[in-house]
Design a protein around this motif. Structure first.
Motif, short mmCIF file in Angstrom:
data_model
loop_
_atom_site.label_atom_id
_atom_site.label_comp_id
_atom_site.label_asym_id
_atom_site.label_seq_id
_atom_site.Cartn_x
_atom_site.Cartn_y
_atom_site.Cartn_z
N ARG A 189 0.95 -1.30 0.10
CA ARG A 189 -0.16 -0.07 -0.06
C ARG A 189 0.89 1.37 0.03
O ARG A 189 0.19 2.41 -0.27
N THR A 190 2.18 1.30 0.10
CA THR A 190 2.75 2.48 -0.06
C THR A 190 2.59 3.06 -1.14
O THR A 190 2.89 2.51 -2.16
N LYS A 191 2.54 4.55 -1.27
CA LYS A 191 2.43 5.15 -2.39
C LYS A 191 3.39 6.19 -2.75
O LYS A 191 4.13 6.75 -1.77
N ALA A 192 3.46 6.24 -4.11
CA ALA A 192 4.47 7.28 -4.51
C ALA A 192 3.79 8.21 -5.39
O ALA A 192 3.00 8.02 -6.18
N ILE A 193 4.19 9.47 -5.14
CA ILE A 193 3.47 10.89 -6.04
C ILE A 193 4.60 11.47 -6.60
O ILE A 193 5.51 12.01 -5.87
N GLU A 194 4.50 11.70 -7.84
CA GLU A 194 5.56 12.27 -8.71
C GLU A 194 5.36 13.92 -8.41
O GLU A 194 4.23 14.46 -8.25
N LEU A 212 10.62 1.05 -7.64
CA LEU A 212 11.49 0.92 -6.73
C LEU A 212 12.13 2.45 -6.58
O LEU A 212 12.36 3.21 -7.59
N PHE A 213 12.24 3.03 -5.47
CA PHE A 213 12.72 4.49 -4.99
C PHE A 213 13.79 4.33 -3.91
O PHE A 213 13.92 3.74 -3.13
N LEU A 222 9.90 -0.12 -2.07
CA LEU A 222 9.05 -0.59 -2.86
C LEU A 222 7.67 0.30 -2.76
O LEU A 222 7.28 0.34 -1.56
N ALA A 223 6.96 0.87 -3.89
CA ALA A 223 5.81 1.60 -3.78
C ALA A 223 5.14 1.70 -5.06
O ALA A 223 5.64 1.09 -6.10
N LYS A 224 3.89 2.22 -4.89
CA LYS A 224 3.13 2.12 -6.13
C LYS A 224 2.77 3.55 -6.43
O LYS A 224 2.25 4.32 -5.76
N LEU A 225 2.69 3.86 -7.85
CA LEU A 225 2.18 5.31 -8.40
C LEU A 225 0.54 5.04 -8.39
O LEU A 225 0.05 3.92 -8.40
#
Length: 596
Positions: free
Chosen positions: A179-184, A230-231, A215-218
């Motif tokens: 569920r970890t999120k990544a926002i550009e 991957l970040f 590890l995260a999801k857009l």
């Protein structure tokens, strides 16, 4: 408890005599100019000194003290910070790293021996450079030139450490549901928000900065594992000139209270719009992560081997000193009240069992490392393709079989101590607790077995397996006329033929029964492991026989006697494993879930 002594003679035997590492390194374009036998020997000697003197003495007290957490800050046990500094100042943190960014570029066949020493010295301590090396592997393979130039030199030097942030409270093996999120952001960075658990050395006081690979999801990512990215997320922001800036928006919420490896910090990491940068391509996070998985899973097996080796060293010293009862053959020390317990057949059974498994594991882990070196440093495309297949096939066995057997070895060592093995001051119970995690993390051993049986054998119709079987058969054929080798070649041929037959049977069963793979997997991995060890021991016996008249006669004679013990007293376990596999899935699946 015995003082740890690095088994350098045995490491040199495996590296130089069994696998002829000098010829391997000379044949690979990526290692020809990097390492030679003299350099390798100096590395082993210096690593042994450092670990024996600086790391191993910390193991017992650091277990009692543990890492401590206070208001988001983690303090490592006494002595760890100083030992870590000594380790990094010697260049050991970058031993296998890319020379373009300050690493030494050493092959895995060599670094595997140093890793074993380090894990024998202290698994908790050894996890810090282990996780940094894993993060560096992924970053070096998939990061942009800018990220590599900015982060790798300080990670290789140990000024900064690394952490791998994969697991979440609800997502372990099934990373597709993270569920970890990544926002550009407009500047190309990303805001990372989420919680990760079981993050080894995710926070500590030994390095100036900690570089997290997360590890995260857009928001628009595909569902499941295909939507993971991957970040790189630093604990402390790094300025354009390379200096450290302000603290990033991440924190350690707590550390776990664990069964073992208590001196290491296993952290809950919270990311609250923390700044991160993409590593690799969007939605290719798992591919980036799996670059390091084959290496890390092998190192987990090596961790287990390290604990097993230390358990053996403790147990054999105790068995020589502990006086209890008389030898069945009559008093060996009539001037004393009793004989040392090493005279008793059952104690010898335990010690030989430990040594056969430990030395088999050392050979097998080096064998897998050889294929990793060909994959990474080789120049021949066909050879690299073969090596890739062998790495894929053998990695789950190296991780799971070595760690399963290492737990048995540490328990056996504890048993030799009797009641003293149950007492904390002797250190044997710590080894049992510490090694247990190696069966669980980096993919639990049941998952490794499913990977071997399902993906690496059944899915390709045994193509990878055939490469391994052909190599073993070639060794058998080359030594089939050697009468001195008959006691090893004949049972090896029998075991290889059996493994082939069982493999074909499961492949066929899987076409009709969806539960066939899962039902066979665990026993199949152990069947494969025993057969692989038989190959290792046959190769070691061959070298020992070729050196029977040498000055080091005791060493080679010991190898032959332990090889005979393995073939006669341990290898027959394959019979029951084969029966289990061929029994199929019916008895596993027939009981209704409500009746458990």
């Amino acid at each position: 408890m015995a003082d740890y002594k690095a088994p350098l003679r045995d490491m040199r035997f495996v590296l130089n005599e069994v696998f002829e590492a000098d010829k391997l390194w000379a044949s690979l374009p990526g290692t020809q100019e990097v390492v030679d036998p003299e350099t390798a020997d100096a590395i082993l000697e210096e690593a042994a000194k450092l670990i024996e003197q600086e790391v191993a003495p910390l193991n017992r007290e650091s277990d009692e003290q543990g890492s401590t957490w206070n208001d988001g800050e983690v303090t490592s046990p006494e002595g760890f910070k100083e030992a870590y500094q000594a380790f990094c100042e010697g260049g050991w943190n970058g031993l296998g790293g890319n020379p373009a960014y300050g690493g030494m570029g050493m092959p895995k066949t060599l670094t595997a021996q140093v890793e074993e020493m380090l894990q024998s010295g202290s698994m908790s301590f050894g996890l810090a450079p282990m996780l940094t090396a894993g993060a560096c592997l992924s970053l070096n393979a998939h990061g942009s030139d800018e990220l590599k130039e900015k982060y790798l030199p300080n990670m290789y030097s140990g000024v900064w450490s690394g952490a791998m942030d994969l697991t979440e409270p609800h997502a372990g093996t099934d990373l597709g549901i993270i569920r970890t999120k990544a926002i550009e952001n407009a500047d190309g960075s990303y805001d990372i928000t989420g919680t990760k658990i079981f993050i080894t050395w995710g926070e500590h006081d030994m390095a100036e900065n900690i570089i997290h690979l997360v590890l995260a999801k857009l928001p628009d990512a595909p569902a499941g594992p295909k939507g993971i990215s991957l970040f790189l997320v630093p604990k402390i922001m790094v300025n354009e000139d390379g200096s450290l800036g302000e603290r990033n928006s991440l924190s350690c919420g707590s550390i776990e209270k664990k069964m073992g490896i208590k001196a290491s910090a296993t952290c809950v990491m919270n990311f609250d719009n923390a700044k991160g940068w993409l590593v690799g391509e969007v939605n290719q996070g798992l591919a980036c992560m799996f670059t390091m998985m084959n290496y890390e899973r092998l190192v987990v097996g090596i961790q287990a081997l390290g604990a097993a080796e230390r358990s053996y060293q403790n147990a054999v010293e105790y068995a020589r000193d502990r006086l209890q009862s008389r030898s069945p053959e009559g008093a060996k020390n009539p001037e004393k009240a009793a004989d040392p317990i090493i005279v008793h057949p059952d104690v010898r059974r335990m010690l030989l069992s430990m040594r056969a498994q430990t030395e088999g594991a050392r050979a097998f882990s080096t064998y897998v490392a050889k294929w990793l070196d060909i994959t990474k440093f080789g120049g021949d495309a066909d050879a690299k393709k073969t090596a890739d297949a062998m790495v894929a096939l053998l990695t789950p066995v190296a991780k799971a079989f070595i760690s399963d057997k290492a737990l048995e070895v540490t328990v056996t060592g504890q048993q030799i101590f009797g009641g003293h093995g149950f007492i904390r001051e002797w250190g044997q119970e710590q080894l049992v607790r510490d090694v247990r995690i190696t069966q669980i993390y980096e993919g639990a051993n049941g998952i490794q077995a499913m990977d071997l049986m399902g993906r690496k054998v059944v899915a390709n119709g045994g193509k990878f397996f055939d490469i391994f079987a052909s190599e073993v058969q070639a060794f058998i054929d080359a030594n089939g006329d050697d009468e001195a080798m008959a006691e090893f070649i004949e049972p090896l041929q029998s075991e290889l033929s059996n493994l082939k037959s069982v493999t074909e049977e499961v492949i066929a069963e899987a076409q009709e029964d969806p539960n066939a793979v899962g039902a066979a997997a665990n026993d199949y991995l152990h069947l494969f492991g025993f057969t692989a060890y038989a190959y290792m021991w046959a190769m070691m016996a061959k070298v020992a026989l070729d050196n029977e008249g040498s000055a080091d006669v005791d060493f080679y004679e010991s190898k032959l006697k332990i090889a005979r013990f393995f073939f006669q007293r341990q290898l027959p376990a394959t019979r029951s494993l084969s029966v289990n596999i061929l029994a199929g899935s019916d008895t596993l699946m027939s009981l209704d879930a409500d009746l458990f």
